[in-house]
Design a protein around this motif. Structure first.
Motif, PDB file in Angstrom:
ATOM      1  N   ALA A 232       0.840  -1.197   0.000  1.00  0.00           N
ATOM      2  CA  ALA A 232       0.000   0.000   0.000  1.00  0.00           C
ATOM      3  C   ALA A 232       0.878   1.251   0.000  1.00  0.00           C
ATOM      4  CB  ALA A 232      -0.911   0.000   1.222  1.00  0.00           C
ATOM      5  N   VAL A 233       0.706   2.058  -1.005  1.00  0.00           N
ATOM      6  CA  VAL A 233       1.453   3.318  -1.127  1.00  0.00           C
ATOM      7  C   VAL A 233       0.644   4.422  -0.452  1.00  0.00           C
ATOM      8  CG1 VAL A 233       2.427   4.999  -2.747  1.00  0.00           C
ATOM      9  CG2 VAL A 233       2.480   2.536  -3.279  1.00  0.00           C
ATOM     10  N   GLU A 234       1.313   5.291   0.260  1.00  0.00           N
ATOM     11  CA  GLU A 234       0.644   6.368   0.982  1.00  0.00           C
ATOM     12  C   GLU A 234      -0.153   7.266   0.032  1.00  0.00           C
ATOM     13  OE1 GLU A 234       3.907   9.858   1.438  1.00  0.00           O
ATOM     14  OE2 GLU A 234       4.491   7.909   2.278  1.00  0.00           O
ATOM     15  N   THR A 235      -1.182   7.897   0.595  1.00  0.00           N
ATOM     16  CA  THR A 235      -1.995   8.830  -0.177  1.00  0.00           C
ATOM     17  C   THR A 235      -1.844  10.243   0.382  1.00  0.00           C
ATOM     18  OG1 THR A 235      -3.904   8.323   1.223  1.00  0.00           O
ATOM     19  CG2 THR A 235      -3.697   7.088  -0.833  1.00  0.00           C
ATOM     20  N   ASP A 236      -2.246  11.212  -0.444  1.00  0.00           N
ATOM     21  CA  ASP A 236      -2.173  12.609  -0.010  1.00  0.00           C
ATOM     22  C   ASP A 236      -3.478  12.999   0.689  1.00  0.00           C
ATOM     23  OD1 ASP A 236      -4.061  13.019  -2.012  1.00  0.00           O
ATOM     24  OD2 ASP A 236      -2.626  13.897  -3.422  1.00  0.00           O
ATOM     25  N   ALA A 237      -3.630  14.279   0.963  1.00  0.00           N
ATOM     26  CA  ALA A 237      -4.810  14.743   1.688  1.00  0.00           C
ATOM     27  C   ALA A 237      -6.092  14.514   0.902  1.00  0.00           C
ATOM     28  CB  ALA A 237      -4.658  16.232   2.023  1.00  0.00           C
ATOM     29  N   GLU A 238      -5.977  14.370  -0.413  1.00  0.00           N
ATOM     30  CA  GLU A 238      -7.143  14.128  -1.261  1.00  0.00           C
ATOM     31  C   GLU A 238      -7.371  12.644  -1.519  1.00  0.00           C
ATOM     32  OE1 GLU A 238      -9.139  16.665  -2.058  1.00  0.00           O
ATOM     33  OE2 GLU A 238      -7.757  17.862  -0.841  1.00  0.00           O
ATOM     34  N   ARG A 239      -6.676  11.789  -0.770  1.00  0.00           N
ATOM     35  CA  ARG A 239      -6.809  10.325  -0.875  1.00  0.00           C
ATOM     36  C   ARG A 239      -6.353   9.805  -2.226  1.00  0.00           C
ATOM     37  NH1 ARG A 239      -8.151   9.199   4.601  1.00  0.00           N
ATOM     38  NH2 ARG A 239      -9.200  11.082   5.297  1.00  0.00           N
ATOM     39  N   ARG A 240      -5.367  10.451  -2.822  1.00  0.00           N
ATOM     40  CA  ARG A 240      -4.774  10.011  -4.085  1.00  0.00           C
ATOM     41  C   ARG A 240      -3.380   9.461  -3.828  1.00  0.00           C
ATOM     42  NH1 ARG A 240      -4.961  15.451  -7.450  1.00  0.00           N
ATOM     43  NH2 ARG A 240      -3.817  16.020  -5.570  1.00  0.00           N
ATOM     44  N   MET A 241      -2.980   8.501  -4.636  1.00  0.00           N
ATOM     45  CA  MET A 241      -1.653   7.931  -4.474  1.00  0.00           C
ATOM     46  C   MET A 241      -0.579   9.016  -4.584  1.00  0.00           C
ATOM     47  SD  MET A 241       0.428   5.125  -6.775  1.00  0.00           S
ATOM     48  CE  MET A 241      -0.807   3.829  -6.723  1.00  0.00           C
ATOM     49  N   SER A 242       0.385   8.962  -3.672  1.00  0.00           N
ATOM     50  CA  SER A 242       1.487   9.910  -3.678  1.00  0.00           C
ATOM     51  C   SER A 242       2.574   9.449  -4.644  1.00  0.00           C
ATOM     52  CB  SER A 242       2.069  10.039  -2.266  1.00  0.00           C
ATOM     53  OG  SER A 242       3.359  10.613  -2.293  1.00  0.00           O
ATOM     54  N   PRO A 243       2.888  10.211  -5.690  1.00  0.00           N
ATOM     55  CA  PRO A 243       3.978   9.820  -6.591  1.00  0.00           C
ATOM     56  C   PRO A 243       5.315   9.684  -5.857  1.00  0.00           C
ATOM     57  CG  PRO A 243       2.609  11.475  -7.644  1.00  0.00           C
ATOM     58  CD  PRO A 243       2.159  11.390  -6.217  1.00  0.00           C
ATOM     59  N   ASP A 271     -14.462   4.538  -2.100  1.00  0.00           N
ATOM     60  CA  ASP A 271     -14.903   5.357  -0.977  1.00  0.00           C
ATOM     61  C   ASP A 271     -14.889   6.847  -1.276  1.00  0.00           C
ATOM     62  OD1 ASP A 271     -15.637   3.420   0.809  1.00  0.00           O
ATOM     63  OD2 ASP A 271     -13.734   3.393   1.896  1.00  0.00           O
ATOM     64  N   PHE A 272     -13.833   7.326  -1.903  1.00  0.00           N
ATOM     65  CA  PHE A 272     -13.628   8.771  -1.975  1.00  0.00           C
ATOM     66  C   PHE A 272     -13.783   9.361  -3.373  1.00  0.00           C
ATOM     67  CE2 PHE A 272     -10.943   7.023   1.437  1.00  0.00           C
ATOM     68  CZ  PHE A 272     -11.573   7.600   2.520  1.00  0.00           C
ATOM     69  N   GLY A 273     -13.927   8.514  -4.396  1.00  0.00           N
ATOM     70  CA  GLY A 273     -14.021   9.043  -5.753  1.00  0.00           C
ATOM     71  C   GLY A 273     -12.761   9.755  -6.194  1.00  0.00           C
ATOM     72  N   SER A 274     -11.642   9.425  -5.576  1.00  0.00           N
ATOM     73  CA  SER A 274     -10.384  10.108  -5.901  1.00  0.00           C
ATOM     74  C   SER A 274      -9.716   9.456  -7.104  1.00  0.00           C
ATOM     75  CB  SER A 274      -9.445  10.095  -4.693  1.00  0.00           C
ATOM     76  OG  SER A 274      -9.305   8.786  -4.182  1.00  0.00           O
ATOM     77  N   ILE A 275      -9.038  10.272  -7.876  1.00  0.00           N
ATOM     78  CA  ILE A 275      -8.331   9.817  -9.077  1.00  0.00           C
ATOM     79  C   ILE A 275      -6.842  10.039  -8.863  1.00  0.00           C
ATOM     80  CG2 ILE A 275      -8.016  10.161 -11.550  1.00  0.00           C
ATOM     81  CD1 ILE A 275     -10.927  11.175 -11.630  1.00  0.00           C
ATOM     82  N   VAL A 423     -17.573  16.549   7.026  1.00  0.00           N
ATOM     83  CA  VAL A 423     -17.421  15.926   5.722  1.00  0.00           C
ATOM     84  C   VAL A 423     -15.942  15.886   5.369  1.00  0.00           C
ATOM     85  CG1 VAL A 423     -17.817  18.129   4.538  1.00  0.00           C
ATOM     86  CG2 VAL A 423     -18.196  15.981   3.297  1.00  0.00           C
ATOM     87  N   VAL A 424     -15.512  14.795   4.724  1.00  0.00           N
ATOM     88  CA  VAL A 424     -14.100  14.681   4.352  1.00  0.00           C
ATOM     89  C   VAL A 424     -13.888  15.323   2.988  1.00  0.00           C
ATOM     90  CG1 VAL A 424     -13.804  12.618   5.765  1.00  0.00           C
ATOM     91  CG2 VAL A 424     -14.375  12.374   3.350  1.00  0.00           C
ATOM     92  N   ASN A 425     -12.764  15.038   2.360  1.00  0.00           N
ATOM     93  CA  ASN A 425     -12.362  15.732   1.143  1.00  0.00           C
ATOM     94  C   ASN A 425     -13.427  15.654   0.056  1.00  0.00           C
ATOM     95  OD1 ASN A 425     -11.207  12.901   1.366  1.00  0.00           O
ATOM     96  ND2 ASN A 425     -11.178  13.207  -0.860  1.00  0.00           N
TER      97      ASN A 425
END
Length: 518
Positions: A232-243, A271-275, A423-425
């Motif tokens: 599992a790669v960490e995500t940013d505040a918007e729940r997107r994978m961190s490059p 869950d978050f609809g993040s891209i 509400v979250v991001n």
């Protein structure tokens, strides 16, 4: 009492011993009128249910419905379709969860468009199987044309190909199988003494974000990789994978002698609809020589959006892509596909059976879809999307998807201004994650209050919402896929949630006071 057995109907050879009337139920040239009557009766019942539905669910519990169904004797037929439909009204249609209702806000289940329902009726009656040409003919070419059309929308290039699947989980499994096999082939080609599969598999890793779909882990298990194979790669505040996090994990794997078989980026987390940032991820995969799979099961609706297609920038650089038409193209289940940039990689799923698709058929240029698929017998689900595109066109589908994304943005704004909730991001797609938040010392009851509110709401049948965990705490979730859902509907459901959760907190507070006084 007569001891005469059931009447039998003889075949031309005189050897048929089936009961008379059994063949009356076969769909054939002599039963088309019965077919028309039965289907029209079924269609009328569904139409009447949909027309009269006032809430998405009755709230029935498994314990109530199970005895009704388990008490049915399947060895005693009812004799006609009308009686069977009467029974189905009671054990299915009455208590079904109706996704067309504007207050169904739970999972990635969409209302369906009428051209797709027409396709469903046609494909079920003809019953084509998409494994070989001699079972499907034109259906094979229709599916291939839709794969070509979707791959062009993604931008995968002239060598792209793919195949329809049962859903996103199968598409992800298929893609990771190809990635595993390509990795093994590369290692074998570069080694004087290629490792055996048992030697190589424990070294393989799949990198994906913390918010990725669980099917990635399930696929790794099915493919024989180790329990720790998915990183599992960490995500940013918007729940997107961190490059940056991905770069660190790729480097760590190399330092430890591990092989990254694939990176799975998500274009629309459940869950978050993040891209995930697809272009930077693609840059890292290109530099490392790693297979990039994009799980766009949810976000594939952006492929037909006239205003948001840019959110998928970078997807054209993927080696494989998952799309789920039954999520954001408003198609009935099941309708999904896996696409690949290089059609040659599909060979890893190819097996030739003498009775079905012998190798000589390839030389004869006979198009057998089983050569690409993990399945053998497979429905002609592509027909639903074909009729949808031919009747409505892609712009109309894109407009419907844009509408639900807009509605989610409105819901997020509503929640951000409502002191009863946090509400979250903000989602890039159509999910909204939030929770009721008690004030003062009762804040510690937030988890239990939200769980209670979700259960109470479902039991009432007035609305259906989903739940998830965020940073270890319980939250509620709207997944908006119905353009008929209005902000008024959302406000109504929020009031119900606050009422149920507030009642729970009030009751617990009263119990605490009584205990303290005692």
């Amino acid at each position: 009492m007569s001891t005469q057995g059931p009447t039998v109907e003889a075949s031309p050879s005189g050897t048929d011993s089936r009961p008379a009337g059994a063949r009356a139920h076969l769909f054939r040239n002599g039963t088309v009128e019965e077919y028309r009557r039965a289907l029209l009766d079924g269609i009328d019942r569904v139409a009447n249910r949909v027309a009269g539905t006032e809430r998405p669910f009755t709230g029935i519990s498994p314990g109530t419905l199970a005895p009704e169904i388990s008490g049915i004797d399947l060895d005693l037929p009812l004799g006609d379709s009308g009686a069977a439909l009467d029974e189905i009204e009671q054990i299915y249609l009455r208590d079904a969860v109706y996704f067309h209702h504007p207050r169904y806000l739970a999972h990635l289940n969409c209302p369906v468009v009428i051209p797709a329902l027409l396709g469903e009726a046609l494909l079920s009656a003809v019953n084509s199987s998409l494994d070989t040409w001699d079972q499907s003919a034109g259906a094979t070419l229709i599916e291939r044309r839709l794969v070509e059309w979707t791959a062009a929308r993604v931008g995968l290039g002239p060598d792209a190909d793919g195949v329809f699947t049962s859903g996103g989980s199968q598409s992800n499994l298929h893609a990771l199988l190809l990635a595993r096999e390509e990795t093994y082939a590369q290692v074998a080609a570069a080694s004087a003494t290629p490792p055996t599969r048992p030697e190589l598999l424990p070294r393989l890793r799949v990198l994906t974000s913390e918010a990725a779909h669980f099917s990635v882990r399930k696929s790794a298990k099915l493919l024989g990789l180790g329990a720790d194979a998915v990183v599992a790669v960490e995500t940013d505040a918007e729940r997107r994978m961190s490059p940056a996090g991905l770069a660190r994990e790729i480097a760590r794997c190399r330092q430890q002698g591990l092989l990254v078989a694939a990176v799975v980026a998500t274009a629309g987390t459940t869950d978050f609809g993040s891209i995930d940032p697809l272009t930077p991820i693609a840059d890292l995969c290109t530099a490392a020589g790693v297979w990039l799979h994009v799980d766009a099961a949810y976000g594939c609706g952006l492929l037909v959006s006239r205003t948001r297609r840019h959110l998928l920038a970078g997807i054209e650089r993927a080696d494989s892509v998952t799309v789920d038409y039954h999520k954001s193209f408003f198609q009935p289940v099941s309708s999904s596909a896996v696409l690949v940039r290089d059609r040659r990689t599909l060979r890893h799923a190819t097996y030739h059976a003498d009775y079905l698709n012998p190798a000589r058929m390839v030389e004869q240029r006979i198009p057998n879809q089983v050569d690409k698929s993990l399945q053998t017998t497979r429905r002609f689900d592509a027909l639903k999307l074909w009729l949808t595109l031919r009747v409505m066109g892609p712009d109309a589908l894109g407009a419907l998807f844009d509408e639900v994304v807009d509605r989610a943005a409105g819901a997020w704004q509503m929640l951000s201004e409502d002191p009863r909730f946090e509400v979250v991001n903000r989602s890039q797609l159509s999910t909204v994650v939030f929770r009721y938040l008690p004030t003062g010392p009762e804040r510690e009851l937030a988890d239990a209050a939200n769980l209670y509110a979700r259960d109470a709401l479902a039991a009432s049948g007035a609305a259906v919402v989903a739940g998830t965990r965020v940073d270890g705490q319980h939250y509620l979730k709207f997944t908006l896929l119905n353009p008929e859902t209005s902000l008024d509907d959302i406000g109504y459901v929020l009031d119900l949630i606050a009422e149920h959760a507030g009642r729970y907190v009030h009751e617990k507070r009263g119990q605490a006071v009584v205990c303290h006084a005692g």
